[in-house]
Each structure stands twice: as C-alpha cells, then as structure tokens.
Design a protein around this motif. Structure first.
Motif, short mmCIF file in Angstrom:
data_model
loop_
_atom_site.label_atom_id
_atom_site.label_comp_id
_atom_site.label_asym_id
_atom_site.label_seq_id
_atom_site.Cartn_x
_atom_site.Cartn_y
_atom_site.Cartn_z
N MET A 745 -5.71 12.18 8.83
CA MET A 745 -5.66 13.51 9.43
C MET A 745 -4.27 14.13 9.30
O MET A 745 -4.13 15.35 9.20
N SER A 746 -3.24 13.30 9.30
CA SER A 746 -1.89 13.81 9.08
C SER A 746 -1.74 14.30 7.64
O SER A 746 -1.20 15.36 7.38
N ARG A 747 -2.26 13.50 6.71
CA ARG A 747 -2.22 13.90 5.30
C ARG A 747 -2.98 15.21 5.09
O ARG A 747 -2.57 16.08 4.31
N LEU A 748 -4.08 15.38 5.80
CA LEU A 748 -4.87 16.60 5.67
C LEU A 748 -4.06 17.83 6.01
O LEU A 748 -4.17 18.87 5.34
N VAL A 849 3.43 7.29 10.89
CA VAL A 849 2.24 6.67 10.30
C VAL A 849 2.21 6.92 8.79
O VAL A 849 1.86 6.03 8.00
N GLU A 850 2.59 8.12 8.36
CA GLU A 850 2.59 8.41 6.92
C GLU A 850 3.55 7.49 6.17
O GLU A 850 3.22 6.96 5.09
N GLU A 851 4.76 7.30 6.72
CA GLU A 851 5.71 6.41 6.07
C GLU A 851 5.21 4.97 6.10
O GLU A 851 5.45 4.20 5.16
N GLY A 852 4.51 4.62 7.15
CA GLY A 852 3.94 3.28 7.22
C GLY A 852 2.93 3.03 6.12
O GLY A 852 2.94 1.99 5.46
N GLU A 853 2.03 4.01 5.91
CA GLU A 853 1.04 3.84 4.84
C GLU A 853 1.70 3.84 3.47
O GLU A 853 1.29 3.10 2.57
N SER A 854 2.75 4.65 3.31
CA SER A 854 3.49 4.64 2.04
C SER A 854 4.12 3.27 1.81
O SER A 854 4.17 2.78 0.67
N LEU A 855 4.59 2.64 2.89
CA LEU A 855 5.16 1.30 2.79
C LEU A 855 4.12 0.32 2.29
O LEU A 855 4.39 -0.49 1.38
N ILE A 856 2.91 0.38 2.86
CA ILE A 856 1.83 -0.52 2.43
C ILE A 856 1.51 -0.31 0.96
O ILE A 856 1.37 -1.26 0.17
N MET A 857 1.38 0.96 0.53
CA MET A 857 1.09 1.26 -0.87
C MET A 857 2.18 0.72 -1.78
O MET A 857 1.91 0.17 -2.85
N GLY A 858 3.45 0.88 -1.35
CA GLY A 858 4.56 0.39 -2.15
C GLY A 858 4.55 -1.12 -2.30
O GLY A 858 4.83 -1.66 -3.37
N VAL A 859 4.24 -1.83 -1.20
CA VAL A 859 4.17 -3.29 -1.25
C VAL A 859 3.07 -3.72 -2.22
O VAL A 859 3.27 -4.65 -3.02
N MET A 860 1.92 -3.05 -2.17
CA MET A 860 0.83 -3.43 -3.08
C MET A 860 1.21 -3.18 -4.54
O MET A 860 0.86 -3.97 -5.42
N GLU A 861 1.91 -2.09 -4.80
CA GLU A 861 2.37 -1.84 -6.17
C GLU A 861 3.30 -2.95 -6.64
O GLU A 861 3.20 -3.42 -7.78
N ASP A 862 4.21 -3.37 -5.76
CA ASP A 862 5.16 -4.44 -6.13
C ASP A 862 4.44 -5.75 -6.36
O ASP A 862 4.78 -6.50 -7.29
N VAL A 863 3.45 -6.07 -5.52
CA VAL A 863 2.69 -7.32 -5.69
C VAL A 863 1.99 -7.31 -7.04
O VAL A 863 2.01 -8.31 -7.78
N GLU A 864 1.38 -6.19 -7.37
CA GLU A 864 0.65 -6.10 -8.64
C GLU A 864 1.59 -6.23 -9.84
O GLU A 864 1.24 -6.83 -10.86
N LYS A 865 2.80 -5.70 -9.71
CA LYS A 865 3.77 -5.86 -10.79
C LYS A 865 4.16 -7.32 -10.97
O LYS A 865 4.28 -7.82 -12.10
N ILE A 866 4.38 -7.99 -9.85
CA ILE A 866 4.76 -9.41 -9.92
C ILE A 866 3.64 -10.23 -10.55
O ILE A 866 3.87 -11.08 -11.42
N ILE A 867 2.41 -9.98 -10.12
CA ILE A 867 1.26 -10.71 -10.68
C ILE A 867 1.13 -10.45 -12.18
O ILE A 867 0.86 -11.36 -12.97
N LYS A 868 1.36 -9.22 -12.58
CA LYS A 868 1.24 -8.87 -13.99
C LYS A 868 2.30 -9.57 -14.83
O LYS A 868 2.03 -10.08 -15.93
N VAL A 869 3.53 -9.63 -14.29
CA VAL A 869 4.63 -10.26 -15.03
C VAL A 869 4.48 -11.78 -15.07
O VAL A 869 4.69 -12.41 -16.10
N THR A 870 4.11 -12.35 -13.92
CA THR A 870 4.05 -13.83 -13.83
C THR A 870 2.70 -14.38 -14.26
O THR A 870 2.59 -15.58 -14.53
N THR A 871 1.69 -13.54 -14.30
CA THR A 871 0.30 -13.93 -14.61
C THR A 871 -0.23 -14.99 -13.66
O THR A 871 -1.20 -15.71 -13.99
N MET A 872 0.37 -15.14 -12.49
CA MET A 872 -0.07 -16.16 -11.55
C MET A 872 -1.15 -15.62 -10.62
O MET A 872 -1.22 -14.41 -10.39
N LYS A 873 -1.97 -16.52 -10.11
CA LYS A 873 -2.97 -16.18 -9.11
C LYS A 873 -2.49 -16.78 -7.80
O LYS A 873 -2.63 -17.99 -7.55
#
Length: 1012
Positions: A745-748, A849-873
């Motif tokens: 609702m804030s984003r809206l 709350v908006e900055e909090g959700e941005s934090l979560i999105m940023g963490v997920m982007e970083d996790v996916e980068k690490i997984i892509k580079v390391t190819t680890m599960k």
C-alpha cells in the motif's frame, strides 16, 4: 481463463452509447476542451493514424477522471483536391488505385464504380473511420460531428475569411506556390502524395560563359560554332561564395538540354525540364535548339568574377530535374564533387573510357586539384571534403553517407568558416566569414548580371493525381499574409503563453512563425467553401481548418439552424459577442433563447484547452491554428496548449504500401483487439519519438492484461464487499497487517504520484510502464512474500483488491474496454471511465517498511549472485547484519552527503573533527567515538560512501529520516521466503565486533552473507 476481447469491446461500446456518458454539456464543473486534427476521409485509418487519436483520447479520459467536464468532439475534413484526384483516377480505371482500395483497404469491388463521385469516396471512408474510432474506444461526443462541406460550416468559413480580409490579412497578388501542372491548381500538404508540404528554395544561377572555341569539333562546323556562341551555362547553387573554388562543371551526358533565349535577352543552356520550370516562374523561355549533354563535354567555360576557364565534365549523377541540370564542381568543399572527381580519375587510370569522353579531356582532368578557399578546422587537416570523406570511410559516389558528410561540412563551414586570405582566390572577399560572404557574393553577382535566381522545390513533391509538382509564380492569386509583422508579434505572444508538450518542440514553432510568409489560400478546383468575394475560387484545405474548433460548439445545434438564414452577424455574436441578439434572432429566423444558449455554451467551453496533432503539422496547420486564433479572437480565447507527437514505425520501418506493412486500423482491431493496440501504440516511445509498433509487444501486453483480469476474478470472490474497494476499505478491515501489506500500500501511493505526474506532462510511455510493469512487479513480490508465510488467499485479498482497484482505474484511459470489464468484476460503481482518478493517501506511506523490503530484495540478489559464481547448493545461509557503531558512522556519513559533500577527503575531515562544518550536525557527546571509528576504519568509510552514492537521492533522504533500521527484525520476517526460495535453513545474526573474521564486512543495508 481466456478473454473474448471482441465480446467485451462490443458490450462496453453499447453500454457507453446507451448511457451517453461522453456527451458533454455545460455544467457547474470546470470544463476541459480537447481537440485533435480531424481526419481526411480518402482512405481508412491505419495503425499509424491510431497514435495521435489514441493519445488525445487517453488525455480526454484522464482529465474526465480528474473531475473535469471534458468535451472531446470530432469532425471530418472533406475539403481539398485529394479526393477529387482519386475520383478522377477511378474514372480513368487506374489499376494501382483500384487494387489498393480492394486489396489493402478492403473495399468491395462493386463499390468502386460509385467512387467516380468524389463525395461518395469521402462518405464511404467517413463511415469507415468513424466506426473505427468507436471500436478504438474513443470517448467522443458524436452529437458535434460535421463535415467541411456542410452548408452551415461553409457559412462559418466565409465569416472567418471576411474577418481576415477586413483586417487586411488577405490580399491578391503574385507569389510563389506549389503547383500541380495537371490540375492547374496550387497544392499544399493535404494535396500531395505522402502529405508532403511543398517547400521552396532559391537557387543562385551563376552564369558561366561557354568558350565554344575550346572544342575542335565546333571549329570545324560553322553552324555548331554559331549555336554555341555567347551561350551562358547557369549553374544552380545555394553556395554562391564557393564560386572561387570551382574546378569544373558537371553535365549529365545522357540528358536532353535546351539552348533557349530567356526573357528575350540571353541565350542559356539548361535541361529541358528546367526550361519548362522556368516558364512557371513567369520567365519568357524560347527554345532554339535541343542538344545532348555529351555534345558539350570537353568544352570550357569561364568562371565569373575571376575569369578563369574550367572544363565541362560528364557526371551521370547530375539530375536534370534539379536546378538547371548544370552543377558547378567545388571538390575541396563539396564531398559529392570530390568523390566524383576521384572516381573519374580512377577510371582513367584504370584505362576505362568513361562515357567515351575520357580521352578528350584526359590531360585536363588529371591536372584538376581541389582549390581550398574556405579556412576552418577541416582545412587545417587538408582538403576539407577529403578529410570528412575519410572520417566517414566513404569510397564511392553512391554511398548514402555522402549526404551526412555534406551536411556536416556545409554546416561547419557556414557557421565557423572564413574565406581564404589569398587575394588571388577570393579577391576583395578575403577573410570574410562564410555566412556574410555568401550574401555579399550573391548580391554583387546579381548587380553585375553575373548571376540570376530561380525558385525550386526543396525536394520532389507529387500531387495526389500523381503529377510532379513545380513552383509557380501565381498572379492574381489570393494569399493569407502570414508575413505581417504585427500578426507575427501576436502569434509569438500566444505561443509564449501556451503550454507546448513536449517543451522541446517549442523552438520549431518559433522558427515557423518567423519564416512563414504569404501563403495561397484558394484554388480553382476541389471540394470546399467558395471564396465569398470571388466565387471562382475555392478556399483551400489548410486555410479552412484553423479555427474549426469553435464550430464544434455550434455543430451540436446545426439541425436547429437553417444555413440559408444564417448570416455573418450570427457568428459575430456567438463567437465574439458582437451585435444585438434580438435583431440577429429575427434576421436568422431562430429564437433569441437559442442564440443566447449557443453563446453561453461557447463562452463555457472556449478557449481550446488542448490541441493534439502530429509533428508533420507544425510547419503548417498547428502554426496557422495559432495565427488565426490571435487574428480573430480576443486574448482570453486564445488556445492554451498544443500537444505534438511523432509518427509510428512498423517493426522499425516506416509504413508504406511498397513494404506491405500498412495495416488498416479496423482490420487490426478485429485481429488483436483495440485495447492491446492502444497500449502498444503508446508504450514504445514518449511524445516526439517515433513509436515502434510490433506484434510481439502487442501480444506481450495482451498476455499481461489477461493475467491481471484473471487475478481480479480470483480475488474478488475472496471477500464480500459493496461498492468500490479503495484505501478506506483497506483501512477499515479488521485484520492483521503484515510488513508486506504495509509495503504494497505504501508502494501504491508512490505509483499513484509518479503516474499522475507523468500523465500531467503526457509522458504516457512512463505512465504505462508504471501500470503494466512496475505495478505488476510489485504485486508479484507481494504475493510471493505473503504466500511464503502460508497466508490464505482470503487474507491476501484484503490488500490486493485495493491495489487492483487503483491499478484498473489508472489503466482505464489506455485500455478502456478491458478495464470496464475488470471494474465491473471488482464491484466498482458505474463506469470506470467516469470513476475518480486515484489520489494519494499520505498516511499510508511507510518509508521504514519500504527500505526493509528493499533490504530483503537486495539480500536475495546477493545470494543468487553467490550461488551463480560458486555453483553450490547451500544447506544453510547465514546473514550477518552490521553492528551498532557502523550504523552511527553510516548515518553521520549519510547526513554529510545529503548536504552535498561527496568528496572522500572532505567527508573524512568532517568525521575526524566530530562535526559537519556548517551542517548543523555539531559535535555529539559520542564525538570522540565517531572520530575513532572513522580513523580506525578508512576503508569502511570509503565503502559506505560508495554504497550511499550509488543509492537514489530519494532513498538517501528516507534513510536519513528512518535512522537505524532493525535489520534483524526485517530479515527474520523474510526467513520463510528465503528458506522456501533456496530450500535450506536461514539464520540472521548481528556481526561479532570481537571476531577476527570476514564477518566484519557487513554494512548497513548491505549484510554479509555466508553459504555453507
């Protein structure tokens, strides 16, 4: 669930018609009067036409939702010669035109016979275009429809022209016009193939004197020598000052030339085509002989002013239809000439007998060297034409980049070049700037009869009948005097008071107002209104379409008025408030009450609030619109806004019949639906850019909206509600609001603000991107977050439905049919077309709350980068958030940067001093700790600065207001999502300040992440 687009379209078309929701009458509301250039019904509208009309309709729908009483009318422009030319071609059984009508426009073959009457063509396509507009969902008040051959409209136009004539703005005289030799009539944009406005250029004809004795063949034949004696070769140029650099003349060896006595005084050699065009300029041309260009190759001609002799050389690139068919060659400063000379020499060196003339002039050709006579940056590097040709990588005469190279060099030399200081080359024009020299050389040569002038078309133009047009000096022609200085002053004053969208097009209007001059306003043939004081003339099509917006007010009452009884006094009173309504009512045989009603309606709606049209009408119609309003109406009735848009490409290519990419609009609607067409026309470009219409984009938009439609159906059944589902509905629900609910609702609120701002500036691409893509992305993130927690669809519906409510409302101006359907599904009251545009609820904006959700999105982007580079599960993900002292340091740096201090050394100096000099921060009690943090961790300071500077300014501001974000709480709330996404355990911890590990790399808003 698949959508029946056609059924939805028909349902809401009928519903709108039945409710008559787009019929606008005066009310207590503020009005908004929007018009768009009315169509010319000589063919059905195609996809390209759809952009201008759709943009105007989106604007009208938006303003209606903003609470305005919007008047959006439409008329049809029958006036002019194009339909007349078409009917003539039909009568002549023109196979190409008939095939176009049948195969491209879908006209039934049995209708073609009726098209011999031009009015039947107009009526047929009038009906076709109108139905297409209805199918496109245009919110038009059809009660005000008219055509420009309606008797009452004719009365309106005669009134307009009398007013202009009374003000001395229409006169009779001799002026140049674009002319169709076949129709024997002036032509303007609407009369030409491709809607090209004839533009004039004035050539300087530099008179080169033929040295007939330079040809041995002529010496052996006394008749030939006599024919050549005293012959002038007038070379057409726009650059008189380059005469000093001429090395040769070019003639087309295969072209037919005329030796003619011009004005009974001089004998000229010109192309046969040029000889004919000169007659249209009222020159007396008597042809003595015809001769092929090849007969003069090898002869010499004397250059005026400097009396130097140059050879005449063959060049097939010389077009006898341009200028005089004689081109003076200045290879040092003309890339075309330079390349032609290089190619000619190369042919000779290769032993190629070019056109059979190389041996005749072999030695003279090989001796030719470019004469550099303009000094500039290019001449410092060598021969200017050679320099620019090499830079473009050009190696042959037919390279299209020669045009770009020519334009670049010409422009540079005109503004920055000076004639050479070598007196042997330029004599008393030495060191003069090119801009000044061009005018002085021209004037001097004209005074000494070493040159003449000739008007020509800037580029080829064909009449609708197919005939090539020419420039004609028309005598006793009626002209509108747009060159009047006082009129220009008022036009500039009006332009200055108007909003022009986009603003960057304003300079084009300024330019047109300045250069516009006398313009033919009548012709001998065509459909339209007769000139009131000389009925042998018909008022031409652009001259009768400049203030017709005022007529829309009267058109609603046309059936109640007898044109035969209406006189000028009627229009004087209705449009200008001049005269006595009682006597006017009596003479016009109408009631006084009706006259007063029409007058009051005019005063309610006028002036025009917004005028829409394509960019191609800036040089004529849109500028005439300004001129004629300031001539006829008082200042308070001058137009307030002009909106200009670019054209439409099809898969990156210009639409044309030859490419087979012209799609009639109604055919496209049947195949793809109007909603998807509307959105596709507007999403690929902002106003002035050319929009690239592609079927891939159209299909993508359809799929996205179909998903939105199904989401509406899915969630509306989850709750019981009456009326529209809006912000208040969300606030009144007694259910627990999770972080993601508050976030959506804030984003809206931000989307509403950004989209409203974009619509106010008619940045429709930006608005549509928000509605189709940004809102879709936000909605998908919300659902992912909510469902990861195991929340039910019933629970999610309480938040998603108000979001859908706002999204459907804002999308409705762009895609009205499907949005009416979704509005109905959502339980909205009435029509979405008449619903209120969403407004911001500031209390629902939550930056934390908006900055909090941005934090979560940023963490997920970083996790996916690490997984892509390391190819680890990973079996476990540990997230370390920054400890307290880093937050103190981060916030101090953030405040310093927000004050505009961004240099590392300056920031560091302020940190170690414990103050932000002049910043108002002062020295805190913990200043000593802050100094220590900064001194001990310079790398962290640098990384924090990099992180902050890479953050958008609006986010920096909100972070400063938030202070310390509880990252542990935020990320713990996201653990269900993270564990579901990566199928492993997730733990959130504060980094250990005592540990000698890499855990200390965590920064505020940038946690450290470890995968095991």
């Amino acid at each position: 669930m698949p959508i029946d687009w056609s059924a939805i379209q028909r349902r809401w078309m009928d519903a709108w018609d039945e409710a008559r929701i787009f019929e606008s009458d005066p009310s207590t509301k503020d009005k908004y009067f929007i018009t768009v250039a009315y169509p010319y019904p000589n063919s059905p509208q195609h996809i390209g036409h759809g952009r201008t009309y759709t943009l105007a309709d989106v604007h009208a729908r938006y303003m209606r939702m903003k609470g305005y009483n919007v008047l959006f009318p439409m008329g049809f422009h029958y006036t002019g010669t194009p339909i007349l030319a078409m009917s003539r071609r039909i009568a002549e059984h023109d196979k190409e035109l008939v095939e176009t009508f049948v195969n491209i426009y879908g006209v039934k073959p049995e209708y073609i016979e009726y098209f011999k009457d031009p009015v039947n063509i107009a009526r047929y396509f009038h009906a076709e275009i109108k139905e297409g507009m209805r199918e496109m969902g245009y919110s038009i008040d059809w009660r005000r429809e008219f055509t420009t051959i309606d008797p009452l409209y004719n009365r309106f136009i005669t009134w307009q022209f009398k007013r202009l004539k009374d003000k001395g703005l229409i006169s009779q005289g001799s002026h140049p016009v674009g002319w169709c030799p076949r129709d024997q009539s002036p032509v303007s944009q609407h009369d030409t193939l491709g809607d090209v406005e004839p533009e004039f250029i004035e050539y300087v004809l530099i008179k080169f004197m033929l040295d007939a004795s330079s040809n041995n063949k002529s010496n052996n034949n006394s008749d030939d020598a006599k024919i050549m004696e005293g012959l002038i070769l007038p070379a057409a140029t726009l650059r008189a000052e380059t005469v000093f650099g001429v090395t040769n003349l070019w003639l087309n060896p295969d072209a037919e030339y005329a030796i003619a006595v011009v004005d009974g005084k001089e004998r000229w050699l010109v192309s046969m085509d040029a000889a004919e065009r000169l007659t249209y300029l009222n020159r007396d041309v008597r042809i003595e002989h015809n001769i092929k260009g090849r007969e003069l190759i090898g002869l010499r001609a004397r250059v005026p002013l400097i009396n130097r002799y140059v050879p005449i050389l063959p060049a097939v690139f010389v077009d006898p239809k341009n200028g005089t068919g004689i081109v003076m060659s200045v290879p040092a400063h003309a890339p075309y000439d330079y390349q032609a000379l290089i190619d000619l020499k190369a042919s000779i060196n290769a032993g190629i007998d070019t056109h059979g003339y190389a041996r005749v002039v072999y030695e003279e050709i090989m001796k030719i060297e470019p004469i550099v006579m303009i000094e500039s940056e290019y001449s410092n590097a060598g021969v200017p034409a050679s320099v620019v040709i090499k830079r473009y990588g050009i190696s042959r005469q037919d390279d299209p980049r020669l045009e770009d190279a020519t334009n670049e060099l010409y422009s540079h030399e005109f503004y920055k070049g000076r004639l050479s200081s070598d007196p042997r080359i330029v004599m008393d024009y030495s060191s003069m700037g090119v801009k000044d020299a061009r005018e002085k050389v021209r004037d001097d040569m004209l005074k000494r009869n070493l040159a003449d002038t000739m008007l020509d078309l800037a580029k080829p133009v064909r009449c609708r009948c197919g005939t090539p047009c020419v420039v004609k000096i028309l005598e006793d022609q009626w002209f509108i005097n747009y060159s009047d200085k006082e009129w220009k002053r008022l036009a500039h004053q009006c332009l200055d008071s108007m909003q022009i969208l986009p603003e960057e097009i304003r300079d084009e209007f300024v330019y047109v107002i300045d250069w516009l001059r006398e313009r033919a306003c009548a012709r001998r043939s065509g459909l339209g209104t007769k000139l009131p004081w000389d009925e042998n003339w018909i008022i031409e099509s652009l001259s009768d379409s400049v203030i017709y917006m005022a007529y829309y007010i009267i058109a609603k009452y046309a059936k109640m008025l007898n044109p035969d009884s209406i006189d000028d006094r009627f229009f004087d009173y209705i449009l200008l408030g001049v005269g006595d309504p009682s006597s006017i009512a009596e003479s016009c045989k109408v009631s006084k009450d009706l006259i007063e009603q029409i007058r009051q309606e005019f005063l309610y709606y006028y002036p025009v609030d917004s005028r829409h049209s394509g960019r191609d009408l800036v040089p004529n119609h849109l500028t005439f619109f300004i001129f004629n309003h300031v001539a006829i109406f008082p200042k308070e009735l001058w137009p307030r806004q002009i909106v200009v848009n670019g054209s439409v490409l099809m898969d990156g290519k210009k639409m044309s019949k030859s490419l087979g990419n012209i799609i009639p609009l109604r055919k496209a609607i049947r195949e793809y639906g109007s909603d998807a067409i509307r959105a596709s026309l507007l999403i690929s470009a902002e106003l002035l850019q050319d929009a690239d219409f592609t079927l891939d984009m159209l299909k993508s938009i359809r799929e996205k909206v179909e998903r939105l439609y199904n989401i509406c159906i899915e969630y509306v059944g989850k709750v019981k509600s009456s009326g529209s589902i809006d912000h208040q509905w969300y606030n009144d629900r007694a259910h627990k609001r999770e972080q993601e609910d508050i976030w959506l609702m804030s984003r809206l609120q931000h989307i509403i603000k950004e989209t409203t701002d974009a619509m106010d500036r008619l940045r429709v691409r930006e608005a549509l991107n928000n509605l189709l893509y940004i809102m879709d992305r936000d909605m998908q993130w919300y659902m992912k977050r909510a469902r990861s927690k195991g929340r039910s669809d019933d629970d999610i519906a309480y938040t998603i439905l108000p979001f859908l409510d706002a999204r459907v409302r804002m999308l409705s101006p762009f895609m009205p049919f499907i949005c009416e359907e979704m509005w109905s599904i959502l339980g909205g009251k009435g029509f979405v077309a008449m619903a209120e545009w969403p407004t911001i609820a500031p209390s629902m904006i939550d930056y934390t709350v908006e900055e909090g959700e941005s934090l979560i999105m940023g963490v997920m982007e970083d996790v996916e980068k690490i997984i892509k580079v390391t190819t680890m599960k990973p079996s476990k993900i540990t997230i370390y958030v920054a400890e307290g002292w880093k937050w103190e340091l981060y916030l101090r740096i953030l405040r310093i940067i927000n004050e505009g201090i961004t240099k590392y050394s300056d920031v560091m100096r302020m940190l170690v001093r414990g103050t932000s000099s002049g910043s108002g921060l002062g020295s805190d009690a913990d200043g000593s700790d802050m100094v220590k943090y900064a001194k001990d961790n310079p790398d962290i300071v640098r990384k924090m600065m990099e992180s902050i500077l890479s953050t958008p300014p609006e986010s920096r501001s909100s972070r400063a207001g938030i202070g310390v974000l509880d990252e542990v709480r935020v990320l713990n709330d996201a653990i269900p999502l993270l564990e579901k996404e990566y199928n492993c355990k997730v733990e959130v911890m504060v980094e250990d300040s005592l540990a000698k590990t890499k855990k200390k790399v965590a920064l505020p808003y940038k946690p450290a992440i470890y995968l095991t």
